[in-house]
Design an enzyme around this catalytic site. Structure first.
Site, PDB file in Angstrom:
ATOM      1  N   HIS A   1       0.879  -1.190   0.000  1.00  0.00           N
ATOM      2  CA  HIS A   1       0.000   0.000   0.000  1.00  0.00           C
ATOM      3  C   HIS A   1       0.906   1.226   0.000  1.00  0.00           C
ATOM      4  O   HIS A   1       1.509   1.567   1.018  1.00  0.00           O
ATOM      5  CB  HIS A   1      -0.892   0.001   1.242  1.00  0.00           C
ATOM      6  CG  HIS A   1      -1.858   1.146   1.277  1.00  0.00           C
ATOM      7  ND1 HIS A   1      -3.194   0.971   1.542  1.00  0.00           N
ATOM      8  CD2 HIS A   1      -1.706   2.489   1.090  1.00  0.00           C
ATOM      9  CE1 HIS A   1      -3.812   2.146   1.516  1.00  0.00           C
ATOM     10  NE2 HIS A   1      -2.911   3.089   1.250  1.00  0.00           N
TER      11      HIS A   1
ATOM     12  N   HIS B   1       1.610   5.353  -1.683  1.00  0.00           N
ATOM     13  CA  HIS B   1       1.226   6.533  -2.479  1.00  0.00           C
ATOM     14  C   HIS B   1       2.483   7.097  -3.132  1.00  0.00           C
ATOM     15  O   HIS B   1       3.386   7.563  -2.434  1.00  0.00           O
ATOM     16  CB  HIS B   1       0.589   7.597  -1.578  1.00  0.00           C
ATOM     17  CG  HIS B   1      -0.697   7.134  -0.979  1.00  0.00           C
ATOM     18  ND1 HIS B   1      -1.917   7.319  -1.579  1.00  0.00           N
ATOM     19  CD2 HIS B   1      -0.954   6.435   0.163  1.00  0.00           C
ATOM     20  CE1 HIS B   1      -2.873   6.777  -0.834  1.00  0.00           C
ATOM     21  NE2 HIS B   1      -2.316   6.225   0.227  1.00  0.00           N
TER      22      HIS B   1
ATOM     23  N   LYS C   1      -9.372  -0.227  -5.724  1.00  0.00           N
ATOM     24  CA  LYS C   1      -9.398   0.431  -4.414  1.00  0.00           C
ATOM     25  C   LYS C   1     -10.747   1.080  -4.167  1.00  0.00           C
ATOM     26  O   LYS C   1     -11.236   1.861  -4.987  1.00  0.00           O
ATOM     27  CB  LYS C   1      -8.287   1.496  -4.363  1.00  0.00           C
ATOM     28  CG  LYS C   1      -8.230   2.296  -3.069  1.00  0.00           C
ATOM     29  CD  LYS C   1      -7.705   1.469  -1.895  1.00  0.00           C
ATOM     30  CE  LYS C   1      -7.841   2.196  -0.566  1.00  0.00           C
ATOM     31  NZ  LYS C   1      -6.715   3.025  -0.226  1.00  0.00           N
TER      32      LYS C   1
ATOM     33  N   HIS D   1     -10.512   1.123   1.944  1.00  0.00           N
ATOM     34  CA  HIS D   1     -10.291   2.134   2.994  1.00  0.00           C
ATOM     35  C   HIS D   1     -11.484   2.024   3.925  1.00  0.00           C
ATOM     36  O   HIS D   1     -12.582   2.465   3.598  1.00  0.00           O
ATOM     37  CB  HIS D   1     -10.177   3.545   2.402  1.00  0.00           C
ATOM     38  CG  HIS D   1      -9.884   4.570   3.462  1.00  0.00           C
ATOM     39  ND1 HIS D   1      -8.656   5.185   3.587  1.00  0.00           N
ATOM     40  CD2 HIS D   1     -10.644   5.039   4.480  1.00  0.00           C
ATOM     41  CE1 HIS D   1      -8.688   5.997   4.638  1.00  0.00           C
ATOM     42  NE2 HIS D   1      -9.887   5.929   5.189  1.00  0.00           N
TER      43      HIS D   1
ATOM     44  N   HIS E   1      -4.599  -0.659   5.957  1.00  0.00           N
ATOM     45  CA  HIS E   1      -4.122   0.092   7.124  1.00  0.00           C
ATOM     46  C   HIS E   1      -5.057  -0.003   8.317  1.00  0.00           C
ATOM     47  O   HIS E   1      -5.605   1.004   8.783  1.00  0.00           O
ATOM     48  CB  HIS E   1      -3.839   1.563   6.778  1.00  0.00           C
ATOM     49  CG  HIS E   1      -4.848   2.231   5.880  1.00  0.00           C
ATOM     50  ND1 HIS E   1      -6.190   2.220   6.130  1.00  0.00           N
ATOM     51  CD2 HIS E   1      -4.680   2.923   4.724  1.00  0.00           C
ATOM     52  CE1 HIS E   1      -6.816   2.888   5.168  1.00  0.00           C
ATOM     53  NE2 HIS E   1      -5.923   3.312   4.307  1.00  0.00           N
TER      54      HIS E   1
ATOM     55  N   ASP F   1       1.431   2.609   3.502  1.00  0.00           N
ATOM     56  CA  ASP F   1       0.610   3.820   3.340  1.00  0.00           C
ATOM     57  C   ASP F   1       1.493   5.066   3.407  1.00  0.00           C
ATOM     58  O   ASP F   1       1.033   6.128   3.844  1.00  0.00           O
ATOM     59  CB  ASP F   1      -0.513   3.886   4.389  1.00  0.00           C
ATOM     60  CG  ASP F   1      -1.610   4.864   3.974  1.00  0.00           C
ATOM     61  OD1 ASP F   1      -1.697   5.220   2.786  1.00  0.00           O
ATOM     62  OD2 ASP F   1      -2.378   5.280   4.861  1.00  0.00           O
TER      63      ASP F   1
HETATM   64  O1  DOR Z   1      -3.240   9.347   5.746  1.00  0.00           O
HETATM   65  C1  DOR Z   1      -3.614   9.064   4.623  1.00  0.00           C
HETATM   66  N1  DOR Z   1      -3.075   9.636   3.538  1.00  0.00           N
HETATM   67  N2  DOR Z   1      -4.616   8.194   4.499  1.00  0.00           N
HETATM   68  C2  DOR Z   1      -5.177   7.939   3.297  1.00  0.00           C
HETATM   69  O2  DOR Z   1      -6.090   7.154   3.245  1.00  0.00           O
HETATM   70  C3  DOR Z   1      -4.740   8.680   2.100  1.00  0.00           C
HETATM   71  C4  DOR Z   1      -3.376   9.161   2.235  1.00  0.00           C
HETATM   72  C5  DOR Z   1      -3.003  10.191   1.182  1.00  0.00           C
HETATM   73  O3  DOR Z   1      -3.263   9.941   0.006  1.00  0.00           O
HETATM   74  O4  DOR Z   1      -2.422  11.204   1.533  1.00  0.00           O
HETATM   75 ZN    ZN Z   2      -3.316   5.075   1.586  1.00  0.00          ZN
END
Ligand code: DOR
Ligand code: ZN
Length: 357
Positions: A26, A28, A112, A149, A187, A260
């Site tokens: 997971h 970003h 997702k 989520h 998460h 995450d």
């Molecule tokens: O803390 C987070 N940041 N939780 C999420 O679900 C998305 C993520 C983000 O994309 O910044």
């Molecule tokens: Zn995330």
């Protein structure tokens, strides 16, 4: 004499730790200047990652995912190897046949689900779950996992209860209505989440982040507000952190790492309405080794980082290895520079003796 020798032996045995090259299930990676800066931070240690689709605009179609994959590979520095495992962002307009084709071609490894309004860039997410039923049915048929989520967005529900309420109100009904649907609870942050995942059959798994093994809600709120510890789902009370530690270090196949890691530039974190996300890509493995050692579970780090996630996604474990060494505290920068502004690295609050060689 014998005793002394044995303890020296044990000591040298714990100084290095070799693991299958890990996967981050997971992650970003963002886009543009931010992508360029954060991608090497993950690719340095991780072979593959499940890449989140919450860009603006989101990665909705197979075509979007193919283009995003190309941008990620183009951003990879020469000499680094990394395989992005692409996901699609589920909307109420998602076409099940586009999803099925993206899966059949091998391009996409998961879809997702963001409840609309639950987190960063979730505006295009799902409001009425009846409107995605046909997509979920198709996914169950073809065995494509749904990454969830798991928070309700009902303003009447306290933010610290939103995960537990989601399980009862949304997740369990979806799973009952869609037999065979493979689900990853992303998460998890609560003992309810760990218990629900732990009691499920082999269609169910859960990712656990690095930071939720380290912080509880006091770290965010006591003695001053600390925006770099704010993420969603928000860290809960201590008993939940301890439940997550038990789950992560249990060795159970259904729990695996999804960091995450979610970079935001400092000016958007240190803000009157700061963004959610902890950036942990750079120091995650050092922190995890520390946590697993504290729990007496260094032998279970490899399943958590490198085996369980791959098995759930039907992927072979990575052929490569990484070695961590325990020694003088590892020096990590407080921030990394990106073309989109500095990004603060998650500070675990303790020195990190383990580092990846
Ligand atoms: O803390 C987070 N940041 N939780 C999420 O679900 C998305 C993520 C983000 O994309 O910044
Ligand atoms: Zn995330």
């Amino acid at each position: 004499m014998e005793k002394g020798r044995a303890s020296v032996y044990r000591l040298t045995m714990t100084q290095t730790l070799t693991l299958r090259r890990p996967d981050d299930m997971h992650l970003h990676l963002r886009d543009g200047a931010m992508l360029n800066a954060v991608l090497p931070e993950s690719a340095r240690h991780f072979a593959r990652a499940i890449v989140m689709p919450n860009l603006v605009p989101p990665v909705v179609t197979a075509r979007d995912a193919a283009a995003y994959r190309d941008r990620i590979l183009a951003a990879l520095p020469q000499g680094m190897r990394f395989e992005p495992l692409m996901t699609l962002y589920l909307t109420e307009a998602t076409d099940p046949e586009d999803v099925a084709a993206a899966h059949a071609s091998g391009l996409v490894k998961a879809v997702k689900l963001y409840p609309a309004g639950a987190t960063t860039n979730s505006q295009s997410g799902v409001k009425d779950f009846q409107n995605v039923r046909h997509v979920l049915d198709r996914m169950a048929e073809i065995g494509l996992p749904l990454c969830v989520h798991g928070e309700v967005t009902d303003p009447a529900v306290d933010i610290f209860d939103r995960e537990a309420v989601f399980i009862d109100r949304v997740l369990d009904p979806i799973r009952r209505a869609t037999p065979g649907l493979r689900v990853v609870m992303e998460h998890i942050t609560t003992e309810e989440g760990a218990a629900y995942a732990g009691a499920g059959d082999d269609t169910l798994a859960a990712t656990i982040t690095t930071h939720h093994l380290v912080i509880n809600r006091n770290h965010i709120l006591a003695g001053g507000i600390r925006p770099h510890y704010y993420c969603l789902p928000v860290a809960k009370r201590e008993k939940h952190r301890l439940a997550l530690r038990r789950a992560a270090t249990s060795g159970a196949a259904r729990f695996f790492l999804g960091t995450d890691s979610a970079p935001h530039p400092d000016h958007l974190k240190e803000h009157a309405c700061g963004c959610a996300g902890c950036f942990t890509a750079t120091n995650t493995l050092s922190i995890l080794a520390h946590v697993f050692e504290e729990e007496g579970a260094l032998d279970r780090l490899e399943p958590f980082t490198s085996l369980n996630g791959a098995a759930f996604y039907g992927l072979p474990p990575n052929p490569g290895r990484i070695t961590l060494e325990k020694g003088a505290p590892a020096a990590y920068p407080a921030k990394i520079d990106t073309g989109a502004g500095p990004v603060t690295l998650f500070d675990p609050g303790f020195p990190l003796a383990w580092k990846v060689l």
